[in-house]
Design a protein around this motif. Sequence first.
Motif, PDB file in Angstrom:
ATOM      1  N   ARG A 282      92.003  45.033  59.025  1.00 55.59           N
ATOM      2  CA  ARG A 282      93.374  45.353  59.431  1.00 55.59           C
ATOM      3  C   ARG A 282      94.378  44.269  59.055  1.00 55.59           C
ATOM      4  N   SER A 283      94.081  43.042  59.381  1.00 55.86           N
ATOM      5  CA  SER A 283      95.037  41.969  59.097  1.00 55.86           C
ATOM      6  C   SER A 283      95.252  41.793  57.596  1.00 55.86           C
ATOM      7  N   VAL A 284      94.198  42.011  56.814  1.00 57.92           N
ATOM      8  CA  VAL A 284      94.311  41.866  55.363  1.00 57.92           C
ATOM      9  C   VAL A 284      95.202  42.959  54.789  1.00 57.92           C
ATOM     10  N   ALA A 285      94.963  44.195  55.188  1.00 57.65           N
ATOM     11  CA  ALA A 285      95.753  45.309  54.665  1.00 57.65           C
ATOM     12  C   ALA A 285      97.229  45.165  55.049  1.00 57.65           C
ATOM     13  N   LEU A 286      97.489  44.804  56.292  1.00 60.24           N
ATOM     14  CA  LEU A 286      98.873  44.693  56.741  1.00 60.24           C
ATOM     15  C   LEU A 286      99.564  43.464  56.143  1.00 60.24           C
ATOM     16  N   SER A 287      98.835  42.379  55.947  1.00 62.38           N
ATOM     17  CA  SER A 287      99.422  41.203  55.303  1.00 62.38           C
ATOM     18  C   SER A 287      99.874  41.541  53.890  1.00 62.38           C
ATOM     19  N   GLU A 288      99.045  42.277  53.175  1.00 66.50           N
ATOM     20  CA  GLU A 288      99.412  42.669  51.815  1.00 66.50           C
ATOM     21  C   GLU A 288     100.634  43.584  51.824  1.00 66.50           C
ATOM     22  N   ALA A 289     100.697  44.503  52.780  1.00 62.99           N
ATOM     23  CA  ALA A 289     101.838  45.424  52.865  1.00 62.99           C
ATOM     24  C   ALA A 289     103.116  44.675  53.211  1.00 62.99           C
ATOM     25  N   ILE A 290     103.031  43.745  54.160  1.00 59.09           N
ATOM     26  CA  ILE A 290     104.204  42.960  54.553  1.00 59.09           C
ATOM     27  C   ILE A 290     104.682  42.080  53.403  1.00 59.09           C
ATOM     28  N   ALA A 291     103.747  41.442  52.704  1.00 59.45           N
ATOM     29  CA  ALA A 291     104.116  40.588  51.577  1.00 59.45           C
ATOM     30  C   ALA A 291     104.792  41.398  50.478  1.00 59.45           C
ATOM     31  N   ALA A 292     104.264  42.601  50.197  1.00 60.71           N
ATOM     32  CA  ALA A 292     104.865  43.439  49.162  1.00 60.71           C
ATOM     33  C   ALA A 292     106.294  43.825  49.537  1.00 60.71           C
ATOM     34  N   ALA A 293     106.518  44.131  50.822  1.00 57.71           N
ATOM     35  CA  ALA A 293     107.858  44.504  51.268  1.00 57.71           C
ATOM     36  C   ALA A 293     108.813  43.313  51.181  1.00 57.71           C
ATOM     37  N   LEU A 294     108.330  42.112  51.515  1.00 54.06           N
ATOM     38  CA  LEU A 294     109.162  40.918  51.428  1.00 54.06           C
ATOM     39  C   LEU A 294     109.517  40.603  49.979  1.00 54.06           C
ATOM     40  N   ARG A 295     108.567  40.784  49.078  1.00 56.21           N
ATOM     41  CA  ARG A 295     108.852  40.563  47.655  1.00 56.21           C
ATOM     42  C   ARG A 295     109.891  41.568  47.159  1.00 56.21           C
ATOM     43  N   ALA A 296     109.812  42.789  47.662  1.00 56.67           N
ATOM     44  CA  ALA A 296     110.791  43.807  47.268  1.00 56.67           C
ATOM     45  C   ALA A 296     112.193  43.419  47.718  1.00 56.67           C
TER      46      ALA A 296
END
Length: 311
Positions: A282-296
């Motif tokens: 869970r933490s890995v999947a959500l970290s990747e999603a949050i990072a992608a949104a921040l990069r956007a």
Amino acid sequence: MTEPPATTVPSGIPALEAATASPRGENPELLVVTGMSGAGRSRAAAVLEDLGWYVVDNLPAQLLPQLAGMLSSGPGGVHRLAAVVDVRGRRLSADLVGVLDSLREAGLDFRVLFVDASDEVLVRRFETVRRPHPLQDGRRILDGIADERVMFEGVRRRTDVLIDTTELNVHDLAREVRAAVASGTEDEMRLTVVSFGFKYGLPLDADSVSDVRFLANPYWITELRHLTGRDEPVRDYVLGLPGAQLFVDRYLALLEPVLAGYEHEDKRYATLAIGCTGGKHRSVALSEAIAAALRAQGRRVVVTHRDLGRE
């Protein structure tokens, strides 16, 4: 009193020829940081280090040409070099003026950043830290400041960037230094999103910790157990859970005032920790999603998964 003749640096020495061989277009930069004692030289140097500059403190003026020879436009070389120079005597002041003029005549592209403050503020700063002015020599602090101003007259006339710190706090000074030298995205806050498992302890450097154990654990699904949050089946499962996307959206909204406040307080790095039980799904999947949104959003983000390799 007549100043002694300034030191002349021969333009034919190898170090200076190496320094002038790299054009400014290739991004090698030399910055000479100097100014009044107590005006903020050390703070300016710290800001430059945070921006990735190679900083040399308390450099004798005569060594500037040799130091400039370290500049290189090639990979692995020093691209941005800052030399912090002060003057503790009339001879050293003349040396610095002579070196600056010789470097300029030799065609080396560099800038001089000078920090200054009012006499009243400088006196107050020395009294606050209970240290004498370096030129005080048993006299009043004002006497040392007056002598230093005379010694710096020639250097000030050669200054490219002047920062008056009289009304500035340390954060204001940092912003002024960054504005003077930063370009592109190097002035932006750098974010690290780290996933972790609570059973292994909290990340010691976390500025913010969020718990995503409210989501169903993929560990209990046989076909997902051996996978991680970086694998598509786990990522799709986690982000498809009720509340997962809502968490991401609201977490990002919550970060907006937090990151704005960090930037206002001159915090250049922040670590955002996202935790689940073991730090694998869970933490890995959500970290990747949050990072992608921040990069956007245009932010500089690095993702690390602290506990991904643990059993």
